[in-house]
Structure formats: structure tokens, C-alpha cells
Enzyme design. Sequence first.
Site, PDB file in Angstrom:
ATOM      1  CE  LYS A   4      -4.455   0.555   2.183  1.00 38.47           C
ATOM      2  NZ  LYS A   4      -5.131   0.516   3.476  1.00 38.47           N
TER       3      LYS A   4
HETATM    4  C1  E4P Z   1      -8.444   0.858   3.731  1.00 30.97           C
HETATM    5  O1  E4P Z   1      -7.607   0.480   2.994  1.00 30.97           O
HETATM    6  C2  E4P Z   1      -8.442   2.184   4.385  1.00 30.97           C
HETATM    7  O2  E4P Z   1      -7.244   2.399   5.033  1.00 30.97           O
HETATM    8  C3  E4P Z   1      -9.627   2.261   5.307  1.00 30.97           C
HETATM    9  O3  E4P Z   1     -10.757   1.763   4.623  1.00 30.97           O
HETATM   10  C4  E4P Z   1      -9.871   3.633   5.869  1.00 30.97           C
HETATM   11  O4  E4P Z   1     -11.090   3.624   6.557  1.00 30.97           O
HETATM   12  P1  E4P Z   1     -11.503   4.769   7.598  1.00 30.97           P
HETATM   13  O5  E4P Z   1     -11.717   6.034   6.839  1.00 30.97           O
HETATM   14  O6  E4P Z   1     -12.753   4.263   8.228  1.00 30.97           O
HETATM   15  O7  E4P Z   1     -10.352   4.882   8.554  1.00 30.97           O
END
Ligand code: E4P
Length: 234
Positions: free
Chosen positions: A84
Site C-alpha cells: 500500500k
Molecule cells: C483501507 O484500505 C483504508 O485504510 C480504510 O478503509 C480507511 O477507513 P476509515 O476512513 O474508516 O479509517
Amino acid sequence: MQIFLDTANLDEIREIAAWGILAGVTTNPSLLAKEKGADFRATIEEICRLVNGPVSAEVISTDVAGMLDEARRYAAWHPNVVVKIPLIPNGISAVSTLAREGIKTNVTLCFNANQALFTALAGATYVSPFVGRLDDISEDGMALIRDIAQIYRNYPQLKTQVLAASIRHPRHLTDAALAGADVATVPAAVLKQAIKHPLTDAGLEKFLSDWKKRQAEKSATAIPVELPAAVARA
Ligand code: E4P
């Protein structure tokens, strides 16, 4: 649309993996930080053992060399690791190099369609538009999913998959599927909310109690079987 679980919690992953529909897992530094005392590498490797699909592990460097170094190390941990990378200029640069090396990437923190276009041009495997965080600032998160899906459809040479992230409730999940997202990454609590319906529970309760009643009536009206004399004497 595939479903990924958005967590670094191994118990949640075990529980949802048992449903048999889980295609992958996404983590981020905040989710990992919630798992007190857990080792990053050991956690990612354990998730890879629990789920046979892409597992996102996020870099914490923000310079290209640092991101490349982290990405290459994480990718060597398991063939299912997807690195990521944050959606910043250095991130796009790192993704372009990683794509040439065959390392899978998930470009995170996407908040507009141009960012998603650059991500696809760099050759990322996934782009993660954050639906909930856009809704939080009174923007339309799902409109972004629709825009990106349309842009990618316009240019079939772009192979990046749309991974709807920051999913906060079951309606987001439905709308992401309607908008044409390839994947939605969803917290366990939202998946559990999504699978439940009061009419399902009430309907099941009625089916089972009707069946029990019928069984009770059947045994109450059953004609006693006459045993052969020898058995009855024994
Ligand atoms: C996933 O890859 C993201 O990091 C995550 O969905 C972020 O979600 P949030 O906005 O609820 O923290």
C-alpha cells in the site's frame, strides 16, 4: 464485486474468513497500531495464512527510495502481499517502478478522480478511494467511485482495480457494488450489520417453531406399535 476485510485483527479475520466469501484483507498503520504489541511482519504473514487472497501492507516512508525499499521487503514476505502506497507524487513514482518489477500495489488515500487516473497510468494493481472520509466532509464519496469506474471503463488499457475503502455502513457496500467497484474493503462490524435482517431472524424463528409444533403433534397422534409377544415379555 469482491469483499476484502479492513482490519489487522486476527480474531476478526478468522471469524469472517469462516463465511467462505472473503477475498482479501487490507491493513493500514492506524489499524495495525490498534493491535497492541503485535509485530508488523508476523501479523501480515499470519493474515496471509488465514486468507488466500491479496493482503495489503502499507509503507510508512514518504520518499521514493524508502518506499521502494519497504515495498520490496514486504513483497518478499508472501506472494499475496500487496504494497500500500500513499497517493503523493513520490508514491506515484514508486508505483511506476514497482509495476515494472511486478510488485503489486494498492494506492491509498485517493480523494479525486485525477489522482485515480495517475494511479492507473503508473500501473497500480488497486486504487483505494475513501468513500466515508469524503462523506465526512459533506462530499459525495460514492460519486467518486462512479467517476473512477467510468474513467477506467473509457480506457480499457488501464488495468487498475477500484477498491472502495472507508466503508462505514451497509448502504456504502451496496452502492459500491452498484457503482461498479471491483472490490470493497469493509470493517467486520459493517459486514455483520450487512448480513443481518430482522425479517430473516423472525422468519427463521417461525419456520423452526412451526416445524417443532408439527413434530410434537405427530408424536402425540402416533399409533402405538404393537410389540411381538416375546419382545414385550422380555
Ligand atoms: C483501507 O484500505 C483504508 O485504510 C480504510 O478503509 C480507511 O477507513 P476509515 O476512513 O474508516 O479509517
